[in-house]
Design a protein around this motif. Structure first.
Motif, PDB file in Angstrom:
ATOM      1  N   GLY A 164      -9.214  -1.456   0.230  1.00  0.00           N
ATOM      2  CA  GLY A 164      -9.042  -2.303   1.471  1.00  0.00           C
ATOM      3  C   GLY A 164      -7.556  -2.860   1.497  1.00  0.00           C
ATOM      4  N   ASN A 165      -6.781  -2.694   2.433  1.00  0.00           N
ATOM      5  CA  ASN A 165      -5.382  -2.939   2.520  1.00  0.00           C
ATOM      6  C   ASN A 165      -5.194  -3.777   4.058  1.00  0.00           C
ATOM      7  OD1 ASN A 165      -2.714  -2.817   2.549  1.00  0.00           O
ATOM      8  ND2 ASN A 165      -2.487  -0.902   2.300  1.00  0.00           N
ATOM      9  N   THR A 166      -4.674  -4.930   3.790  1.00  0.00           N
ATOM     10  CA  THR A 166      -4.417  -5.722   4.966  1.00  0.00           C
ATOM     11  C   THR A 166      -3.060  -5.364   5.564  1.00  0.00           C
ATOM     12  OG1 THR A 166      -3.582  -7.555   3.586  1.00  0.00           O
ATOM     13  CG2 THR A 166      -5.912  -7.684   4.409  1.00  0.00           C
ATOM     14  N   GLU A 167      -2.424  -4.458   4.942  1.00  0.00           N
ATOM     15  CA  GLU A 167      -0.984  -4.049   5.413  1.00  0.00           C
ATOM     16  C   GLU A 167      -1.551  -2.928   6.855  1.00  0.00           C
ATOM     17  OE1 GLU A 167       1.603  -3.064   1.827  1.00  0.00           O
ATOM     18  OE2 GLU A 167       2.164  -1.562   3.551  1.00  0.00           O
ATOM     19  N   PRO A 227      -3.937   8.685   9.629  1.00  0.00           N
ATOM     20  CA  PRO A 227      -3.350   7.750   9.116  1.00  0.00           C
ATOM     21  C   PRO A 227      -4.207   6.715   8.166  1.00  0.00           C
ATOM     22  CG  PRO A 227      -2.878   8.151  11.564  1.00  0.00           C
ATOM     23  CD  PRO A 227      -3.825   8.821  11.332  1.00  0.00           C
ATOM     24  N   HIS A 228      -3.673   5.954   7.545  1.00  0.00           N
ATOM     25  CA  HIS A 228      -3.958   5.061   6.686  1.00  0.00           C
ATOM     26  C   HIS A 228      -5.141   5.441   5.557  1.00  0.00           C
ATOM     27  CE1 HIS A 228      -1.987   1.990   9.007  1.00  0.00           C
ATOM     28  NE2 HIS A 228      -2.446   2.642  10.112  1.00  0.00           N
ATOM     29  N   GLN A 229      -5.294   6.862   5.325  1.00  0.00           N
ATOM     30  CA  GLN A 229      -6.212   7.352   4.392  1.00  0.00           C
ATOM     31  C   GLN A 229      -5.876   7.160   2.831  1.00  0.00           C
ATOM     32  OE1 GLN A 229      -7.830  11.231   4.704  1.00  0.00           O
ATOM     33  NE2 GLN A 229     -10.011  10.352   4.120  1.00  0.00           N
ATOM     34  N   PHE A 230      -6.518   6.531   1.917  1.00  0.00           N
ATOM     35  CA  PHE A 230      -6.052   6.082   0.656  1.00  0.00           C
ATOM     36  C   PHE A 230      -5.760   7.573  -0.081  1.00  0.00           C
ATOM     37  CE2 PHE A 230      -6.604   4.733  -3.712  1.00  0.00           C
ATOM     38  CZ  PHE A 230      -5.762   3.582  -3.578  1.00  0.00           C
ATOM     39  N   PRO A 231      -4.643   7.660  -0.839  1.00  0.00           N
ATOM     40  CA  PRO A 231      -4.198   9.014  -1.207  1.00  0.00           C
ATOM     41  C   PRO A 231      -5.149   9.292  -2.498  1.00  0.00           C
ATOM     42  CG  PRO A 231      -2.535   7.262  -1.664  1.00  0.00           C
ATOM     43  CD  PRO A 231      -3.595   6.637  -0.608  1.00  0.00           C
ATOM     44  N   THR A 236      -0.139   3.314  -3.825  1.00  0.00           N
ATOM     45  CA  THR A 236      -0.149   3.913  -4.952  1.00  0.00           C
ATOM     46  C   THR A 236       0.398   3.085  -6.384  1.00  0.00           C
ATOM     47  OG1 THR A 236       2.036   4.984  -4.561  1.00  0.00           O
ATOM     48  CG2 THR A 236      -0.097   6.320  -4.146  1.00  0.00           C
ATOM     49  N   THR A 237       1.253   2.266  -5.971  1.00  0.00           N
ATOM     50  CA  THR A 237       1.739   1.394  -7.193  1.00  0.00           C
ATOM     51  C   THR A 237       0.783   0.075  -7.460  1.00  0.00           C
ATOM     52  OG1 THR A 237       3.037   0.038  -5.754  1.00  0.00           O
ATOM     53  CG2 THR A 237       4.413   1.821  -6.799  1.00  0.00           C
ATOM     54  N   GLY A 238       0.029  -0.206  -6.359  1.00  0.00           N
ATOM     55  CA  GLY A 238      -0.929  -1.236  -6.417  1.00  0.00           C
ATOM     56  C   GLY A 238      -0.184  -2.487  -5.918  1.00  0.00           C
ATOM     57  N   GLU A 270      -1.749  -6.780  -5.707  1.00  0.00           N
ATOM     58  CA  GLU A 270      -1.081  -7.837  -6.078  1.00  0.00           C
ATOM     59  C   GLU A 270      -0.923  -9.005  -4.930  1.00  0.00           C
ATOM     60  OE1 GLU A 270       2.381  -6.477  -8.262  1.00  0.00           O
ATOM     61  OE2 GLU A 270       0.786  -5.138  -9.243  1.00  0.00           O
ATOM     62  N   TRP A 271      -0.423  -8.245  -3.875  1.00  0.00           N
ATOM     63  CA  TRP A 271      -0.090  -9.135  -2.768  1.00  0.00           C
ATOM     64  C   TRP A 271      -1.639  -9.515  -2.257  1.00  0.00           C
ATOM     65  CZ3 TRP A 271      -1.751  -9.386   2.582  1.00  0.00           C
ATOM     66  CH2 TRP A 271      -0.888 -10.082   3.308  1.00  0.00           C
ATOM     67  N   ASN A 272      -2.317  -8.984  -2.097  1.00  0.00           N
ATOM     68  CA  ASN A 272      -3.946  -9.379  -1.584  1.00  0.00           C
ATOM     69  C   ASN A 272      -4.392 -10.548  -2.625  1.00  0.00           C
ATOM     70  OD1 ASN A 272      -4.383  -7.729   0.409  1.00  0.00           O
ATOM     71  ND2 ASN A 272      -5.408  -6.234  -0.675  1.00  0.00           N
ATOM     72  N   GLU A 273      -3.992 -10.295  -3.841  1.00  0.00           N
ATOM     73  CA  GLU A 273      -4.487 -11.399  -4.681  1.00  0.00           C
ATOM     74  C   GLU A 273      -3.725 -12.611  -4.595  1.00  0.00           C
ATOM     75  OE1 GLU A 273      -7.292 -11.053  -6.220  1.00  0.00           O
ATOM     76  OE2 GLU A 273      -7.278  -9.145  -5.697  1.00  0.00           O
ATOM     77  N   ARG A 274      -2.818 -12.379  -4.412  1.00  0.00           N
ATOM     78  CA  ARG A 274      -1.615 -13.812  -4.007  1.00  0.00           C
ATOM     79  C   ARG A 274      -2.161 -14.301  -2.781  1.00  0.00           C
ATOM     80  NH1 ARG A 274       2.900 -10.826  -5.462  1.00  0.00           N
ATOM     81  NH2 ARG A 274       3.638 -10.964  -3.272  1.00  0.00           N
ATOM     82  N   GLN A 275      -2.173 -13.508  -1.815  1.00  0.00           N
ATOM     83  CA  GLN A 275      -2.391 -13.958  -0.424  1.00  0.00           C
ATOM     84  C   GLN A 275      -3.846 -14.581  -0.190  1.00  0.00           C
ATOM     85  OE1 GLN A 275      -0.590 -14.431   2.173  1.00  0.00           O
ATOM     86  NE2 GLN A 275      -2.085 -14.025   4.159  1.00  0.00           N
ATOM     87  N   TYR A 276      -4.809 -14.082  -0.995  1.00  0.00           N
ATOM     88  CA  TYR A 276      -6.090 -14.442  -1.023  1.00  0.00           C
ATOM     89  C   TYR A 276      -6.849 -15.378  -2.028  1.00  0.00           C
ATOM     90  CZ  TYR A 276      -5.751 -11.798   3.330  1.00  0.00           C
ATOM     91  OH  TYR A 276      -5.495 -11.392   4.427  1.00  0.00           O
TER      92      TYR A 276
END
Ligand code: NAD
Ligand code: TYD
Length: 367
Positions: A40-43, A194-198, A341-343, A347-353
């Motif tokens: 899941g990616n809020t980007e 578009p937006h499919q996880f690699p 791919t770098t995760g 990290e942003w999700n964790e900080r954000q949420y």
């Protein structure tokens, strides 16, 4: 309003983006419920940052009290259930999360939906729908000349992923049969876009090709999948929501059977044209045949005549047009691939949420 579960993932995010763009004038909002797992990616939802039609809530579909509270607060006319663990290879290495989210999670979501729907009355109750997004993999594997999967093909799932999705389909069916919950189920073939996880074949090949890495083809590469462009799948779901008959199943497919090897060849050819390698060689030279996936299904094919006949849906994209759009999107969004791919986005999700997870509605945050 409608609820979407898993709307920060590949298909869910495409659905929410298309819904908010195409229905801006209708003004029907979406409440997007997603746990933000690795997939899941809020980007993906950044274009909706200022949209009054989109609200994001981080929650687990298995958290029944949280889902019940959201249903009571927002009173949606439908729940569109995309959330799942979705990758076959991961299900082979670690099936637990698949049983937890796909089986237990769907069960909890159904229980919350049933309680909510039971408390509705009149037109609101009659209009309510629970739409379950599922896969063709529940039907198992086909021989080269077997007829394609239809809605009456017997279930024969072969991987922990497909078994967990089959279990969820059975629960959804039982909630209609036993309690009368107005459910709709779609079983769709392999999506791309578009937006499919690699981690999935098409974005994985694009990502690795551009980095000069080997392109892993499992076994002999002659396994067959039916491929559908994600926007066509999203239109099918919207159409089933609009006009599908409660209790019915609709198979969705791209009329497009391809061997894995031919998909990889097509991707290499598109990259050769759009982003030639510095040494002038073809990306095909990076193909590497690797050990096969355990229990690998040989062939999937979808008979999508029912949804065409009853609801007038057909795919708009051909494989050539859809694949070109997909390659162009990945080439135009290197930062998206870099982040997933770098995760970095995790990290942003964790900080954000951080600290906002757990229970809704306190868990709410804007995407
Ligand atoms: P995905 O893995 O890209 O996204 C799944 C989303 O669900 C992620 O955003 C994740 O954070 C979320 N999620 C996972 N567990 C959750 C939980 N417990 N609570 C709330 N959210 C949770 O998957 P996808 O490819 O977008 O697939 C979406 C749905 O479509 C799945 O149900 C899948 O089985 C089905 N499907 C996928 C394909 C395909 O080719 N990708 C084809 C047919 C059907
Ligand atoms: P995938 O995208 O994982 O979808 P699914 O398993 O749900 O069909 O895989 C599509 C096909 O590509 C499948 O037959 C497995 C194969 N495959 C490879 O050959 N190499 C890879 O690296 C991956 C990820 C998949």
């Amino acid at each position: 309003m409608i609820f979407v579960t898993g709307g920060a993932g590949f298909i869910g995010a495409n659905f929410v983006l298309d819904w908010c763009r195409e229905r801006a004038s209708a003004g029907e909002p979406v409440l997007n419920i997603d746990l933000l797992t690795y997939a899941g990616n809020t980007e993906n939802l950044a274009p909706l940052a200022d949209s009054p039609l989109h609200r994001f809530v981080r929650a687990d579909i298995a958290d029944q009290p949280a889902i019940a509270a959201l249903l009571a607060e927002h009173r949606p006319r439908a729940v569109l259930h995309f959330a799942a663990e979705s990758h076959v290879d991961r299900s082979i290495l670690g099936p637990d999360a698949f049983v937890q989210t796909n089986v237990v999670g769907t069960f909890r979501l159904l229980e919350a939906a049933r309680a909510y729907w039971s408390g509705l009355e009149g037109a609101e109750k009659a209009a309510f729908r629970f739409l379950h997004v599922s896969t063709d993999e529940v039907y198992g594997t086909l021989g080269p000349s077997d007829p394609a999967f239809s809605e009456t093909t017997a279930y024969a799932p072969n991987s922990p992923y497909s078994a967990s999705k089959a279990a969820s389909d059975h629960l959804v069916r039982a909630y209609h049969h036993t309690y009368g919950l107005p459910v709709l189920t779609t079983n769709c073939s392999n999506n791309y876009g578009p937006h499919q996880f690699p981690e999935k074949l098409i974005p994985l090949v694009l990502h690795r090709a551009l980095r000069g890495e080997p392109l892993p083809v499992y076994g002999d590469g002659l396994q067959v999948r039916d491929w559908l462009y994600v926007a066509d799948h999203c239109r099918a779901i919207a159409r089933v929501l609009e006009a599908g008959t409660p209790g019915e199943v609709y198979n969705v497919g791209g009329l497009n059977e391809q061997t894995n090897l031919s998909v990889v060849h097509l991707l290499c050819d598109l990259l050769d044209a759009a982003r030639p390698r510095a040494d002038g060689a073809s990306y095909r030279g990076q193909i590497a045949f690797v050990r096969d996936r355990p229990g690998h299904d040989r062939r999937y094919a979808i008979d999508a005549r029912k949804i065409e006949r009853e609801l007038g849906w057909r795919p708009r994209e051909t494989f050539a047009t859809g694949l070109k759009k997909t390659v162009d999107w990945y080439l135009a969004h290197p930062e998206w691939v870099e982040h997933v791919t770098t995760g970095a986005y995790r990290e942003w999700n964790e900080r954000q949420y951080a600290g906002r997870a757990a229970r809704a509605p306190a868990a709410e945050a804007s995407a």
